[in-house]
Design a protein around this motif. Structure first.
Motif, PDB file in Angstrom:
ATOM      1  N   LEU A   4       0.836  -1.196   0.000  1.00 39.88           N
ATOM      2  CA  LEU A   4       0.000   0.000   0.000  1.00 39.88           C
ATOM      3  C   LEU A   4       0.871   1.247   0.000  1.00 39.88           C
ATOM      4  N   ARG A   5       1.912   1.244   0.843  1.00 44.97           N
ATOM      5  CA  ARG A   5       2.785   2.412   0.906  1.00 44.97           C
ATOM      6  C   ARG A   5       3.553   2.582  -0.398  1.00 44.97           C
ATOM      7  N   TRP A   6       3.990   1.461  -0.989  1.00 49.23           N
ATOM      8  CA  TRP A   6       4.704   1.551  -2.252  1.00 49.23           C
ATOM      9  C   TRP A   6       3.795   2.091  -3.349  1.00 49.23           C
ATOM     10  N   ASP A   7       2.523   1.674  -3.354  1.00 54.11           N
ATOM     11  CA  ASP A   7       1.568   2.209  -4.328  1.00 54.11           C
ATOM     12  C   ASP A   7       1.411   3.714  -4.157  1.00 54.11           C
ATOM     13  N   ASN A   8       1.373   4.180  -2.898  1.00 52.90           N
ATOM     14  CA  ASN A   8       1.252   5.612  -2.645  1.00 52.90           C
ATOM     15  C   ASN A   8       2.466   6.369  -3.171  1.00 52.90           C
ATOM     16  N   MET A   9       3.650   5.793  -2.985  1.00 50.13           N
ATOM     17  CA  MET A   9       4.863   6.455  -3.461  1.00 50.13           C
ATOM     18  C   MET A   9       4.916   6.488  -4.989  1.00 50.13           C
ATOM     19  N   LEU A  10       4.499   5.404  -5.627  1.00 49.24           N
ATOM     20  CA  LEU A  10       4.451   5.400  -7.082  1.00 49.24           C
ATOM     21  C   LEU A  10       3.482   6.465  -7.585  1.00 49.24           C
ATOM     22  N   ASP A  11       2.366   6.592  -6.888  1.00 54.06           N
ATOM     23  CA  ASP A  11       1.388   7.620  -7.234  1.00 54.06           C
ATOM     24  C   ASP A  11       2.002   9.009  -7.089  1.00 54.06           C
ATOM     25  N   GLY A  12       2.842   9.193  -6.046  1.00 61.35           N
ATOM     26  CA  GLY A  12       3.493  10.481  -5.843  1.00 61.35           C
ATOM     27  C   GLY A  12       4.600  10.742  -6.843  1.00 61.35           C
ATOM     28  N   LEU A  13       5.281   9.685  -7.293  1.00 58.39           N
ATOM     29  CA  LEU A  13       6.373   9.842  -8.251  1.00 58.39           C
ATOM     30  C   LEU A  13       5.880  10.156  -9.662  1.00 58.39           C
ATOM     31  N   ALA A  14       4.670   9.735  -9.984  1.00 57.76           N
ATOM     32  CA  ALA A  14       4.171   9.888 -11.350  1.00 57.76           C
ATOM     33  C   ALA A  14       4.199  11.333 -11.850  1.00 57.76           C
ATOM     34  N   PRO A  15       3.706  12.321 -11.068  1.00 56.69           N
ATOM     35  CA  PRO A  15       3.769  13.701 -11.560  1.00 56.69           C
ATOM     36  C   PRO A  15       5.201  14.189 -11.771  1.00 56.69           C
ATOM     37  N   LEU A  16       6.134  13.724 -10.916  1.00 54.69           N
ATOM     38  CA  LEU A  16       7.533  14.123 -11.074  1.00 54.69           C
ATOM     39  C   LEU A  16       8.113  13.527 -12.357  1.00 54.69           C
ATOM     40  N   ILE A  17       7.844  12.256 -12.591  1.00 57.06           N
ATOM     41  CA  ILE A  17       8.361  11.598 -13.789  1.00 57.06           C
ATOM     42  C   ILE A  17       7.838  12.278 -15.053  1.00 57.06           C
ATOM     43  N   SER A  18       6.578  12.690 -15.031  1.00 56.00           N
ATOM     44  CA  SER A  18       5.988  13.333 -16.212  1.00 56.00           C
ATOM     45  C   SER A  18       6.601  14.694 -16.507  1.00 56.00           C
ATOM     46  N   ARG A  19       7.338  15.239 -15.553  1.00 53.87           N
ATOM     47  CA  ARG A  19       7.932  16.578 -15.732  1.00 53.87           C
ATOM     48  C   ARG A  19       9.448  16.538 -15.913  1.00 53.87           C
ATOM     49  N   ILE A  20       9.993  15.347 -16.082  1.00 53.43           N
ATOM     50  CA  ILE A  20      11.434  15.229 -16.328  1.00 53.43           C
ATOM     51  C   ILE A  20      11.812  16.050 -17.560  1.00 53.43           C
ATOM     52  N   ALA A  28       7.663  20.152  -8.886  1.00 54.29           N
ATOM     53  CA  ALA A  28       7.106  18.808  -8.705  1.00 54.29           C
ATOM     54  C   ALA A  28       7.930  18.014  -7.696  1.00 54.29           C
ATOM     55  N   LEU A  29       9.242  18.195  -7.713  1.00 55.48           N
ATOM     56  CA  LEU A  29      10.098  17.522  -6.730  1.00 55.48           C
ATOM     57  C   LEU A  29       9.805  18.044  -5.329  1.00 55.48           C
ATOM     58  N   MET A  30       9.614  19.357  -5.200  1.00 55.43           N
ATOM     59  CA  MET A  30       9.304  19.935  -3.895  1.00 55.43           C
ATOM     60  C   MET A  30       7.995  19.366  -3.362  1.00 55.43           C
ATOM     61  N   THR A  31       7.005  19.251  -4.216  1.00 57.25           N
ATOM     62  CA  THR A  31       5.713  18.695  -3.810  1.00 57.25           C
ATOM     63  C   THR A  31       5.869  17.261  -3.317  1.00 57.25           C
ATOM     64  N   LEU A  32       6.649  16.462  -4.045  1.00 63.49           N
ATOM     65  CA  LEU A  32       6.869  15.064  -3.665  1.00 63.49           C
ATOM     66  C   LEU A  32       7.569  14.970  -2.311  1.00 63.49           C
ATOM     67  N   LEU A  33       8.641  15.733  -2.115  1.00 66.16           N
ATOM     68  CA  LEU A  33       9.418  15.643  -0.869  1.00 66.16           C
ATOM     69  C   LEU A  33       8.639  16.183   0.320  1.00 66.16           C
ATOM     70  N   HIS A  34       7.762  17.134   0.083  1.00 67.45           N
ATOM     71  CA  HIS A  34       6.928  17.598   1.198  1.00 67.45           C
ATOM     72  C   HIS A  34       5.878  16.553   1.549  1.00 67.45           C
ATOM     73  N   ARG A  35       5.274  15.965   0.533  1.00 64.80           N
ATOM     74  CA  ARG A  35       4.201  14.993   0.763  1.00 64.80           C
ATOM     75  C   ARG A  35       4.696  13.791   1.550  1.00 64.80           C
ATOM     76  N   PHE A  36       5.852  13.261   1.191  1.00 68.10           N
ATOM     77  CA  PHE A  36       6.304  12.015   1.808  1.00 68.10           C
ATOM     78  C   PHE A  36       7.317  12.219   2.935  1.00 68.10           C
ATOM     79  N   CYS A  37       8.047  13.325   2.909  1.00 64.45           N
ATOM     80  CA  CYS A  37       9.127  13.503   3.886  1.00 64.45           C
ATOM     81  C   CYS A  37       8.956  14.737   4.756  1.00 64.45           C
ATOM     82  N   GLY A  38       7.922  15.531   4.490  1.00 64.06           N
ATOM     83  CA  GLY A  38       7.709  16.731   5.285  1.00 64.06           C
ATOM     84  C   GLY A  38       8.728  17.826   5.033  1.00 64.06           C
ATOM     85  N   ALA A  39       9.384  17.815   3.871  1.00 60.28           N
ATOM     86  CA  ALA A  39      10.413  18.803   3.569  1.00 60.28           C
ATOM     87  C   ALA A  39       9.799  20.180   3.323  1.00 60.28           C
TER      88      ALA A  39
END
Length: 260
Positions: A4-20, A28-39
């Motif tokens: 379940l957690r891995w699925d959530n992370m893949l879901d979070g990575l998708a927007p970042l990958i689409s913006r490579i 997009a990287l900032m959004t990902l790191l805040h969502r999962f790591c509280g950055a």
């Protein structure tokens, strides 16, 4: 890690990958790191021939974005060789990703600590290191009001590390293989000659076309950020544009050879 957690992370990575390879990659990287790591802030450096270059410098708070960019440039230009912990960790990162957590209070270099941490109220840094072509250093930061990273946030950063490194490496490779940016000094001269811009207006417009933001331009040419904003507004007005994309289109039309 649970499925379940891995699925959530893949879901979070998708927007970042689409913006490579696009200008939206950093946010997009900032959004990902805040969502999962509280950055609260993030930065990414690439290392070529022992000299770091700033790939990403972002903040969740738009008002802190200038600090993120200026502090990253300061680090690359002044403090990289003085960051002993980073150099040591990168030296061990040949075969696997290395993770390092470093509180601001543990930095004994007072000047480095002040300019890259205290000025931005940064209390702790989580870093990913991996040697390669290019070598990658990615950082997530917590501000003083947020407190240090929680153990679960540190673990999430570690869980993301391998996928995150692959995405960052690909983004860096795409930018490196992109057509070279126009020489900003030459472009500034042509703008002064053909678009009736003042030398400063032309310089700021040329640096905008080179991909720099207002904080980076201010640091590069020794102006206040407010002055950069003023010169940008004047250049945009004279050229009849309102956005960076509009500026690029206008300059393409203005500077391209005319048929016949």
């Amino acid at each position: 890690m649970s499925l379940l957690r891995w699925d959530n992370m893949l879901d979070g990575l998708a927007p970042l990958i689409s913006r490579i390879g696009t200008p939206d990659f950093g946010p997009a990287l900032m959004t990902l790191l805040h969502r999962f790591c509280g950055a609260d802030l993030c930065s990414v450096f690439t290392l070529a021939e022992t000299k770091p270059g700033v790939l990403v410098a972002e903040s969740r708070d738009p008002e802190a974005s200038a600090f993120a960019r200026v502090a990253s440039l300061r680090y690359a230009q002044r403090y990289w060789r003085r960051d002993v912990a980073a150099l040591s960790t990168l030296g061990r990162a040949h075969r696997s990703v290395q993770i390092l957590k470093r509180p601001a209070r543990g930095i004994r270099d007072v000047e480095y600590q002040h300019e890259c941490y205290t000025e931005g109220s940064v209390t702790e840094r989580l870093s990913l290191y991996r040697r390669g072509r290019p070598s990658i250093i990615a950082n997530a930061y917590r501000e003083r009001d947020s407190g240090p990273f929680h153990p679960a946030q540190t673990q999430a950063f570690a869980d993301l590390a391998l996928c995150l490194h692959a995405v960052l490496e690909r983004h860096a490779q795409l930018l490196e293989s992109a057509p070279p940016l126009t020489d900003s000094a030459a472009l500034a001269r042509r703008l002064s000659e053909s678009a009736a811009l003042s030398p400063r207006e032309a310089q700021v417009a040329a640096l905008i076309m080179a991909g720099l933001d207002q904080a980076e331009i201010a640091l590069r040419i020794g102006l206040k950020a407010s002055s950069v904003i003023t010169y940008r507004a004047r250049a945009y007005q004279k050229l009849g544009v309102q956005t960076r994309a509009g500026l690029r289109d206008r300059l393409d039309a203005l500077l391209s050879p005319h048929p016949g």
